[in-house]
Design a protein around this motif. Structure first.
Motif, PDB file in Angstrom:
ATOM      1  N   GLY A  20      26.780  36.077  23.607  1.00 15.29           N
ATOM      2  CA  GLY A  20      28.001  36.801  23.243  1.00 15.29           C
ATOM      3  C   GLY A  20      29.147  35.811  23.275  1.00 15.29           C
ATOM      4  N   ASP A  21      30.210  36.081  22.537  1.00 17.27           N
ATOM      5  CA  ASP A  21      31.317  35.113  22.472  1.00 17.27           C
ATOM      6  C   ASP A  21      32.013  34.958  23.816  1.00 17.27           C
ATOM      7  OD1 ASP A  21      31.923  37.817  21.665  1.00 17.27           O
ATOM      8  OD2 ASP A  21      33.985  37.201  21.293  1.00 17.27           O
ATOM      9  N   ALA A  22      32.271  36.079  24.499  1.00 19.86           N
ATOM     10  CA  ALA A  22      32.974  35.973  25.772  1.00 19.86           C
ATOM     11  C   ALA A  22      32.111  35.268  26.809  1.00 19.86           C
ATOM     12  CB  ALA A  22      33.355  37.358  26.276  1.00 19.86           C
ATOM     13  N   ALA A  23      30.831  35.586  26.824  1.00 17.45           N
ATOM     14  CA  ALA A  23      29.939  34.982  27.809  1.00 17.45           C
ATOM     15  C   ALA A  23      29.774  33.493  27.541  1.00 17.45           C
ATOM     16  CB  ALA A  23      28.582  35.675  27.771  1.00 17.45           C
ATOM     17  N   HIS A  32      21.914  41.582  26.258  1.00 18.14           N
ATOM     18  CA  HIS A  32      21.574  42.965  25.927  1.00 18.14           C
ATOM     19  C   HIS A  32      21.983  43.356  24.514  1.00 18.14           C
ATOM     20  CE1 HIS A  32      25.440  42.460  27.945  1.00 18.14           C
ATOM     21  NE2 HIS A  32      25.875  43.194  26.960  1.00 18.14           N
ATOM     22  N   ARG A  33      23.108  42.780  24.041  1.00 16.67           N
ATOM     23  CA  ARG A  33      23.645  43.203  22.736  1.00 16.67           C
ATOM     24  C   ARG A  33      22.635  42.964  21.613  1.00 16.67           C
ATOM     25  NH1 ARG A  33      27.092  46.231  22.175  1.00 16.67           N
ATOM     26  NH2 ARG A  33      28.557  45.171  23.545  1.00 16.67           N
ATOM     27  N   HIS A  51      31.820  49.064  24.164  1.00 19.39           N
ATOM     28  CA  HIS A  51      30.918  48.085  24.779  1.00 19.39           C
ATOM     29  C   HIS A  51      29.509  48.654  24.876  1.00 19.39           C
ATOM     30  CE1 HIS A  51      29.188  45.148  27.345  1.00 19.39           C
ATOM     31  NE2 HIS A  51      29.028  46.018  28.322  1.00 19.39           N
ATOM     32  N   GLN A  94      30.905  31.513  30.899  1.00 20.49           N
ATOM     33  CA  GLN A  94      29.925  31.262  31.953  1.00 20.49           C
ATOM     34  C   GLN A  94      29.627  29.768  32.132  1.00 20.49           C
ATOM     35  OE1 GLN A  94      28.150  33.727  34.085  1.00 20.49           O
ATOM     36  NE2 GLN A  94      30.080  34.644  33.460  1.00 20.49           N
ATOM     37  N   ASN A 107      31.376  39.016  18.337  1.00 17.54           N
ATOM     38  CA  ASN A 107      31.983  40.263  17.856  1.00 17.54           C
ATOM     39  C   ASN A 107      33.463  40.353  18.238  1.00 17.54           C
ATOM     40  OD1 ASN A 107      31.828  40.836  20.552  1.00 17.54           O
ATOM     41  ND2 ASN A 107      30.102  42.239  20.367  1.00 17.54           N
ATOM     42  N   SER A 128      20.947  41.376  33.708  1.00 17.27           N
ATOM     43  CA  SER A 128      22.258  41.695  33.170  1.00 17.27           C
ATOM     44  C   SER A 128      23.155  40.455  33.155  1.00 17.27           C
ATOM     45  CB  SER A 128      22.872  42.782  34.046  1.00 17.27           C
ATOM     46  OG  SER A 128      24.097  43.177  33.527  1.00 17.27           O
ATOM     47  N   HIS A 129      22.900  39.543  34.054  1.00 18.91           N
ATOM     48  CA  HIS A 129      23.758  38.369  34.203  1.00 18.91           C
ATOM     49  C   HIS A 129      23.728  37.517  32.944  1.00 18.91           C
ATOM     50  CE1 HIS A 129      23.276  39.941  38.100  1.00 18.91           C
ATOM     51  NE2 HIS A 129      24.117  39.078  38.634  1.00 18.91           N
ATOM     52  N   LEU A 130      24.817  37.586  32.221  1.00 19.32           N
ATOM     53  CA  LEU A 130      24.866  36.929  30.927  1.00 19.32           C
ATOM     54  C   LEU A 130      24.663  35.430  31.064  1.00 19.32           C
ATOM     55  CD1 LEU A 130      27.800  39.074  29.593  1.00 19.32           C
ATOM     56  CD2 LEU A 130      25.444  39.111  28.755  1.00 19.32           C
ATOM     57  N   ILE A 149      35.102  40.273  20.902  1.00 23.02           N
ATOM     58  CA  ILE A 149      35.555  41.044  22.057  1.00 23.02           C
ATOM     59  C   ILE A 149      34.514  40.894  23.165  1.00 23.02           C
ATOM     60  CG2 ILE A 149      34.449  43.230  21.364  1.00 23.02           C
ATOM     61  CD1 ILE A 149      37.050  44.624  22.360  1.00 23.02           C
ATOM     62  N   GLY A 150      34.964  40.963  24.410  1.00 21.75           N
ATOM     63  CA  GLY A 150      34.048  40.954  25.543  1.00 21.75           C
ATOM     64  C   GLY A 150      34.349  42.189  26.373  1.00 21.75           C
ATOM     65  N   PHE A 151      33.503  43.190  26.282  1.00 18.33           N
ATOM     66  CA  PHE A 151      33.707  44.477  26.961  1.00 18.33           C
ATOM     67  C   PHE A 151      35.023  45.085  26.464  1.00 18.33           C
ATOM     68  CE2 PHE A 151      31.949  46.432  31.094  1.00 18.33           C
ATOM     69  CZ  PHE A 151      32.292  47.696  30.680  1.00 18.33           C
TER      70      PHE A 151
HETATM   71  C1  TPP Z   1      27.621  37.205  34.472  1.00 14.73           C
HETATM   72  C2  TPP Z   1      28.082  38.566  34.025  1.00 14.73           C
HETATM   73  N1  TPP Z   1      29.315  38.974  34.346  1.00 14.73           N
HETATM   74  C3  TPP Z   1      29.757  40.173  33.946  1.00 14.73           C
HETATM   75  C4  TPP Z   1      28.948  41.001  33.232  1.00 14.73           C
HETATM   76  C5  TPP Z   1      29.444  42.397  32.803  1.00 14.73           C
HETATM   77  N2  TPP Z   1      29.533  42.416  31.322  1.00 14.73           N
HETATM   78  C6  TPP Z   1      28.561  42.942  30.594  1.00 14.73           C
HETATM   79  S1  TPP Z   1      28.828  42.718  28.967  1.00 14.73           S
HETATM   80  C7  TPP Z   1      30.292  41.971  29.227  1.00 14.73           C
HETATM   81  C8  TPP Z   1      31.090  41.487  28.056  1.00 14.73           C
HETATM   82  C9  TPP Z   1      30.301  40.497  27.253  1.00 14.73           C
HETATM   83  O1  TPP Z   1      31.027  40.086  26.156  1.00 14.73           O
HETATM   84  P1  TPP Z   1      30.371  39.140  25.087  1.00 14.73           P
HETATM   85  O2  TPP Z   1      29.728  37.980  25.748  1.00 14.73           O
HETATM   86  O3  TPP Z   1      31.387  38.822  24.077  1.00 14.73           O
HETATM   87  O4  TPP Z   1      29.181  40.005  24.479  1.00 14.73           O
HETATM   88  P2  TPP Z   1      29.262  41.411  23.744  1.00 14.73           P
HETATM   89  O5  TPP Z   1      28.934  42.470  24.757  1.00 14.73           O
HETATM   90  O6  TPP Z   1      30.603  41.546  23.159  1.00 14.73           O
HETATM   91  O7  TPP Z   1      28.209  41.334  22.709  1.00 14.73           O
HETATM   92  C10 TPP Z   1      30.558  41.903  30.573  1.00 14.73           C
HETATM   93  C11 TPP Z   1      31.786  41.321  31.131  1.00 14.73           C
HETATM   94  C12 TPP Z   1      27.649  40.558  32.964  1.00 14.73           C
HETATM   95  N3  TPP Z   1      26.779  41.309  32.324  1.00 14.73           N
HETATM   96  N4  TPP Z   1      27.254  39.329  33.344  1.00 14.73           N
END
Ligand code: TPP
Length: 975
Positions: free
Chosen positions: A386-389, A287-288, A489, A393, A420, A351-353, A422-424
């Motif tokens: 995203g960095d956290a994802a 989504h970002r 976020h 994952q 970025n 939504s599922h990253l 950070i994750g959320f």
């Molecule tokens: C599989 C999954 N788990 C949890 C979420 C809820 N969630 C949405 S955004 C996010 C943080 C993502 O962080 P990052 O990957 O760094 O991307 P950013 O939003 O910082 O660009 C979370 C935990 C999700 N969307 N998908």
């Protein structure tokens, strides 16, 4: 070795191979060389050997064994030349460098040691330079000095800084002072780009990257126009977000603010990709920044996006479906750069990253086939993360695992991590155990470029390098774009609750556009105030678009175009399609699948299977499940429909039933009967997948979305393993058509049936799929005859629409003597039946309809258990009715059947526990029919296992007792 005997001085043989050879000898036996050298080599760690290689120039790119010496007596270290692409190194040698120096052993020793130490330092920068690179725009944490990058660690002192050192053109210089060497190294490896590539094992790739980086000290010299273009893209990216923020304060947009450099980077990939032959790119992203990419990269009209913010639907009003939030939507478009047209598809995603990753890859693979892109040079995937994802994952390593497998490779993906930091609300130190978020990519040896997003030129340079690398080596490459997230976020979140310091810093940090505009002003690329004029003009455009959004109407939903044209949305009840086949074609396929080429040594037990098939074809009877499947595949292939089946061990089949690939017992060669039916047939791909469900199912779904004219199947080893891919089932297969107007004809083959194998191998969790059914989204079936299996497979691709098919498939029925069909059941007039009658109806042994006391409705394998017991008991007042398709529920067909038995009670019999299986699903539907038909009893009766936590018992004895009881209950129920 004898030629070196007695050579104990540095003075002898100080040539380009000498040192390396000596090092080789040292490794074999430290005492065999001069004590001075030996003591010196003692100070080497691993990098010493590489430094020696470097001294001898790039043609020394080592084969794993060359330096450490599998001592074959040759001592040659120049043997590894697997890479012929390297430039010729000037013939300067240590000797020639030394020729001008005073002829003294000490001086030569000094010079030699300087060279080796300098080369070790250079190598250390290649390996570890990224650790001191200037990567974080916020400079929250300054990189700590790393001892391996300190000249002191190699014995240099301050007084050595200005002595010329021979480095044999390693950095493009014959020799340089240590001061200059360090300066060049820091510029190359510790600037805005940190490169990780020394983990690669392929010498040619490594030296290709090294040349690109070191050749230009890791920079592209941009023209004035190039720089201006970057500024314009940054302006669009930044102002687009700010504009929405002004107009819709706090509305969720998951803005790209802080990571705007993403936009010029993507542009560079398209542009350079186009120059290098790319015709189509499929993009997967979270989504970002998605709205920004849709608008500024994909060219979705700003007015369309603004109209969605104003509450209008994204699709025309007459289009059905749930729709989706705007930051999940996909689109496709064409962009032209320098006369090269690149087609772009942004895949919709849930939504599922990261879940979209392999879906995109499957689409790319299908498109490569459609374009005849054997080199995989025309269609490419770009995956953003995203960095956290990316770090968190599990689908990420599954995605990498597919990258170099014959059945799944797509010629390399460019991964762009919008990091970025950070994750959320979670900081990296809590969200990963590895230093970088990108570390997982090292598992496949992908090169990784970390880059500071506040240096847009470095970023675009890296995007170019990554594109060139992908096109040249057809492998994955990763860019870690280190940026920050300016807001929370989402835009309604307050980030200072959890990251106060970070957000204080961000508040005072100028935007990338501002920083770059200042740079360009200083460089006199743009005039004073020109950046503001560019911004103003763009803002005006946005105003106009915003006005236009109010009357904007999406004019069509582009979902049945291109490869999909000619297909339509599903309608009607029976939906049979034309699935019957001429007996001639059945025989042709039948003979092809029961034959092997002369001199092919098939395993003796397979010979027996083939003979049995041959007998079926000749007799026209006794067709078993696997043969019916092969006939379905083979007849489709002969009708020009490709078939692609992937899954764990599916070539042989988990139950040793398929044997779609035969292996010569002596030569090991392989033969695929279904690819040898006749010349000109469509191809049959059957692929043993890696041990992954999530990744592979996503891939096959993606393939099916891009290729409606192939039968695409995924088989689970046992049905319940599919729950490892639940996200693909919930988020894509069952809801994709409704959310995104994207059809799929994918088939899931899920072995299912209670045969005493325990909790984990009995149930494919039929109930889960039935619960997902609604709005005609998928089909769920549990067939009991090979012929019905044949028709349901062919039906997938012989109708005017595509729907995912979830098919419970048998285990013991694969070899059940009554689970057979005759050739007529596949013949021209035959078809799929959603409801099937009792076997005894044909033989006339069953009572008349009025005398039937109970109708036992069931689905799948339990029918045969019931049949056997009923026949054994001679209980011909029980009629067995099979529901072969559970969804769409065959209301009309079932109504017709039930109407025959006005005096009967209705029993639903299932093997699964009461809280599982189809009971919950059919209960209401059957009741409604019974009421409607005004039957004597108005409710169906349940006969099956009691509710349970685990799907089945692990004790065979208990299983057998339960099975006997449920069959007995079904056959004896009386009012
Ligand atoms: C599989 C999954 N788990 C949890 C979420 C809820 N969630 C949405 S955004 C996010 C943080 C993502 O962080 P990052 O990957 O760094 O991307 P950013 O939003 O910082 O660009 C979370 C935990 C999700 N969307 N998908």
């Amino acid at each position: 070795m004898a030629q070196y005997a007695g050579e104990t001085s540095f003075l002898f043989g100080a040539n380009e191979t000498y040192i390396a050879e000596m090092y080789n000898r040292y490794l074999n036996d430290p005492d065999s060389i001069d004590a001075g050298w030996s003591a010196y080599f003692d100070t080497f760690e691993e990098s010493g050997q590489f430094a020696v290689n470097d001294l001898n120039g790039p043609t020394w790119a080592p084969r794993k064994t060359s330096v450490l010496g599998q001592n074959d007596g040759s001592l040659s270290m120049v043997t590894s030349a697997t890479d012929t692409s390297k430039e010729k190194v000037p013939p300067n040698t240590l000797t020639s460098q030394m020729s001008g120096v005073e002829d003294s052993a000490d001086k030569i020793r000094q010079a030699t040691q300087d060279s080796i130490r300098a080369l070790m330092l250079i190598r250390a920068y290649r390996v570890r330079g990224h650790l001191e690179a200037d990567l974080d725009p916020l400079r929250l944490q300054k990189p700590l000095p790393h001892s391996e990058l300190d000249p002191e660690s190699y014995g240099f002192t301050d007084s050595d800084m200005d002595r010329p050192i021979f480095i044999n053109y390693v950095l493009g210089l014959e020799s340089a002072t240590l001061r200059d060497i360090v300066k060049i190294l820091r510029k190359t490896y510790c600037g805005s780009i940190g490169v990780e590539f020394m983990h690669k094992t392929e010498p040619d790739e490594k030296s290709w990257i090294q040349e690109r980086i070191e050749g230009a000290q890791n920079q592209t010299k941009f023209t004035k126009l190039g720089k201006r273009t970057i500024l314009e893209r940054l302006t669009e990216a930044e102002l687009f977000e700010q504009f929405i923020d002004r107009k819709h304060k706090g509305a969720k947009r998951f803005g790209l603010d802080g990571g705007e450099t993403t936009v010029p980077m993507l542009e560079q990939m398209l542009k350079r990709g186009g120059q290098l032959g790319i015709e189509e790119i499929v993009i997967g992203m979270p989504h970002r920044g998605r709205l920004n990419v849709l608008a500024n990269v994909m060219g979705k009209p700003y007015r369309a996006i603004f109209s969605e913010f104003q509450g209008q639907p994204a699709a025309p009003e007459d289009v059905q479906g749930s729709g989706d939030v705007k930051y999940h939507l996909g689109t496709s478009t064409e962009r032209e750069f320098d006369g090269n047209v690149v087609r772009l598809s942004l895949n919709p995603n849930p939504s599922h990253l990261e879940a979209v990753n392999t879906v995109v890859l499957g689409r790319v693979r299908a498109k490569q086939l459609q374009r005849g892109d054997e080199e995989r040079a025309k269609v490419m995937a770009v995956l953003m993360h995203g960095d956290a994802a990316f770090a968190g994952q599990g689908i990420v390593p599954e995605t990498f695992a597919l990258s170099d497998l014959d059945g799944y490779e797509t010629g390399g993906t460019i991964h762009l991590i919008v990091n970025n930091q950070i994750g959320f609300t979670t900081m990296p130190s809590f969200s990963r155990s590895s230093p970088y978020c990108s570390d997982m990519a090292k598992a496949i040896g992908a090169p990784i470029f970390h880059v500071n997003a506040d240096d847009p030129e470095a970023c675009v340079h890296v995007a170019r390098l990554a594109t060139e690398y992908r096109q040249r080596f057809k492998k994955d490459v990763v860019i870690d774009l280190i940026c920050y997230r300016r807001h929370g976020h989402n835009e309604g979140d307050e980030p200072s609750f959890t990251q106060p310091q970070m957000y204080k810093k961000i508040a005072g940090h100028a935007t990338t556009r501002t920083i770059y505009a200042e740079q360009l002003e200083k460089e006199e690329v743009i005039g004073k105030g020109e950046a503001d004029s560019i911004a103003e003009a763009f803002n005006k455009d946005l105003d106009t678009e915003f006005e236009a959004a109010q009357s904007f109407k999406p004019n069509k939903a582009n979902w049945l175009e291109g490869k999909w044209s000619g297909l339509e949305t599903a309608s009607g009840d029976e939906r049979r399609g034309k699935t019957g086949v001429s007996l001639d074609l059945l025989r042709e396929v039948g003979f092809a699948i029961s034959e092997v080429p002369p001199n092919f040594n098939v395993h003796s037990r397979i010979v027996r299977q083939l003979k049995a098939k041959r007998t079926m074809i000749e007799a026209g009877e006794g067709f078993d499940w696997a043969t019916a499947e092969a006939l379905a595949f083979g007849t489709l292939l002969c009708e020009s429909t490709p078939v692609r089946l992937s899954g764990e061990d599916c070539q042989r089949g988990t139950f040793s039933q398929r044997h779609s690939v035969l292996n010569d017992q002596e030569s090991g060669s392989r033969y695929v009967p279904l690819n040898n039916i006749h010349f000109g047939q469509a191809p049959f791909e059957v692929i043993d997948s890696p041990l992954s469900e999530f990744g592979v199912l996503g891939y096959e779904y993606g393939y099916s979305v891009s290729e409606p004219h192939a039968l695409v199947l995924w088989e689970a080893q046992f049905g319940d393993f599919a729950n490892g891919a639940q996200v693909i089932i919930d988020q894509f297969i069952s809801s994709g058509e409704s959310k995104w107007l994207r059809m799929s004809g994918l088939v899931l083959l899920l072995p299912h049936g209670y045969e005493g194998q325990g909790p984990e191998h009995s149930s494919a969790r039929l109930e889960r799929y039935l619960q997902l059914c609604g709005e005609d989204n998928i089909q769920v079936a549990n067939c009991t005859t090979p012929a019905n299996y044949f028709h349901i497979l062919r039906r997938q691709i012989r109708r005017e629409f595509r729907k995912p098919l979830i098919l419970m498939t048998p285990k013991s029925l694969l070899r059940h003597k009554r689970c057979v069909s005759s050739i007529e059941e596949f013949g021209p007039k035959s078809t799929f039946h959603r409801v099937l009658w009792d076997h005894a109806q044909h033989s006339g042994e069953i009572f008349d309809d009025d005398a039937i006391k109970r109708v036992v409705i069931c689905s799948g394998k339990v029918y045969f258990d019931l049949l056997e017991e009923r026949d054994k008991r001679g209980a011909m007042d029980s009629y067995l009715l099979r529901l072969e398709q559970l969804y769409p529920f065959p209301t009309g067909a079932l109504r017709n059947e039930l109407a025959r038995f006005k005096n009967a009670c209705i029993v639903w019999c299932q093997e699964e526990p009461k809280n599982m299986g189809a009971w919950f699903f059919i209960n209401d539907l059957v009741e409604e029919l019974m009421i409607e038909l005004n039957m004597k009893k108005k409710r169906p009766i349940y006969a099956g296992r009691a509710s349970a936590a685990a799907p089945a018992t692990g004790l065979l004895k208990r299983h057998l007792k339960e099975q006997t009881d449920l069959v007995d209950a079904a056959l004896t129920y009386e009012e």
